[in-house]
Design an enzyme around this catalytic site. Structure first.
Site: not given
Ligand code: SAH
Length: 389
Positions: A244, A292, A332
């Site tokens: 993340d 995700d 989403c």
């Molecule tokens: N899979 C998680 C929810 C993910 S929400 C669950 O089941 O609880 C999306 C996440 O992507 C967020 O935590 C955000 O910080 C992260 N994010 C956004 N852009 C990103 C990027 N370019 N690289 C890595 N993480 C990213």
């Protein structure tokens, strides 16, 4: 509770007759005595009653319907809607202690989100009318769930479209920074006030269970937030990397892995786009990848760029997977419907030069109900794919 009358054009009336709940500002002919955030009677230009709706003086979505026809809207009406939402979840076998209890339009309660984390409730009021009803909503939540505290996370950016300020309010006992909940036998930390969404992504719970059915080997949980997927995959995989971009999220993954004594999870702070590229250059291979990402398409104008982003990460993931590898891939953005998403995945597979088999086509968890006639309520798409070769 009903004050004022709004006359709408035929186009708006037809939308409601076809089962949608929204009427746009451009379909309003006249708003008589309608207060910002009031509940109004809605009629067509011939004077026939269409229904009762929340009225917004600011949003392009001027009316969100509560009922068709001449229903009486009072506190009892809202109590019944809450009761119906609870009954639905009971029929569906939803975890009563860890779940979304009210999902806005999906529960015919536009603008209201209620998530239950054990003894704490995190609620959101997203529109003018639900702000005005917040005392009533608070009463109903207290009576139904007897929570220790209710946190109103009225800090979602969508409130800006309604001209509402962003703020948080606590009713009841003060809240700890994080609470620990039991998700399918795993102890997961939920940062209530500072976390993303209302603290967790409850909408992915069913998909995490599904992912676990197929996962194996070397796994990658990309866009992991607190590592909820990684925690689920840990027991069926050899190793799990959780990636993340957010430092607090990576900290959460580490703490969650430690709390559950899961030693095969590695938390990595990185941009997934760079990370996938780097792993590719290192000739790394995985057996399971979860993608995700956040909603890349926030509106219609950003759709093209968003699709490029989705395609890039999916293409890279497909190339990083071994034959028979599993890709759990999500979107989403409600602007990306299942058809567009599937087309993008096919493009990504063709560019990667592999055949891909569809194992499951999934949506958000059952406690985030979908109305067939309100396509916006189906916002989360999740495909479980297998790389053929
Ligand atoms: N899979 C998680 C929810 C993910 S929400 C669950 O089941 O609880 C999306 C996440 O992507 C967020 O935590 C955000 O910080 C992260 N994010 C956004 N852009 C990103 C990027 N370019 N690289 C890595 N993480 C990213």
């Amino acid at each position: 509770m009903v004050n004022g009358e709004v006359i709408i054009r035929k186009r708006g009336a037809d939308r409601i007759r076809h089962g949608h709940l929204w009427v746009y500002r451009s379909d309003i002919v006249e708003a008589k005595d309608a207060e910002p955030g009031g509940i109004v009677k809605v009629c067509d230009q011939r004077g026939a009653t269409i229904g009762k709706a929340f009225y917004s003086s600011q949003s392009q979505i001027a009316l969100r319907f509560l009922a068709r026809g001449d229903a009486k809207i009072d506190e009892e009406f809202f109590r019944k809607r809450f009761e119906a939402a609870d009954q639905l979840r009971e029929r569906l076998g939803v975890d009563p202690r860890l779940s979304r209890r009210i999902h806005s339009e999906g529960d015919l309660l536009p603008g209201i989100i209620v998530d239950r984390y054990g003894d704490r409730i995190v609620a959101q009021s997203l529109i003018q009318s639900t702000d005005r009803l917040q005392p009533l909503i608070t009463r109903i939540i207290s009576d139904r769930y007897h929570p220790q505290s209710i946190l109103f996370r009225n800090d979602s950016r969508v409130r800006e479209l309604e001209g509402l300020e962003l703020k948080q309010e606590v009713v009841g006992d003060p809240l700890p920074e994080t609470i620990i909940v039991d998700e399918d036998g795993l102890q997961v930390a939920i940062p209530l006030a500072a976390g993303q969404k209302t603290g967790a992504y409850l909408d992915q719970r069913d998909n995490r269970r599904a992912a676990k059915r197929y996962a194996r080997g070397a796994a990658l949980d990309a866009f992991s937030y607190g590592g909820a997927f990684a925690l689920h995959l840990s027991s069926v995989c050899d190793s799990v990397e959780a990636v993340d971009i957010s430092a607090p999220a990576v900290e959460l993954v580490r703490a969650n892995a430690e709390r559950n004594n899961l030693k095969n999870i590695t938390a990595i702070e990185a941009n997934v786009f760079d990370f996938l590229r780097q792993r590719h250059s290192e000739n790394a291979r995985y057996d399971t990848i979860v993608l995700d990402p956040p909603a890349f398409a926030k509106n219609k104008d950003s759709l093209e760029g968003a699709m490029r982003g989705y395609k890039e990460i999916n293409n890279r993931a497909m190339r990083l997977l071994r034959p028979h590898g599993i890709l759990v891939t999500c979107s989403c953005s409600h602007h990306v419907n299942e058809g567009i998403f599937a087309e993008m995945l096919a493009d990504a597979a063709n560019d990667a030069g592999c055949w891909v088999r569809v194992i499951e086509r999934r949506v958000q968890s059952a406690d985030h109900p979908i109305l067939l006639t309100v396509p916006e309520t189906l916002y989360l798409k999740c495909f479980i794919l297998e790389i053929v070769y």
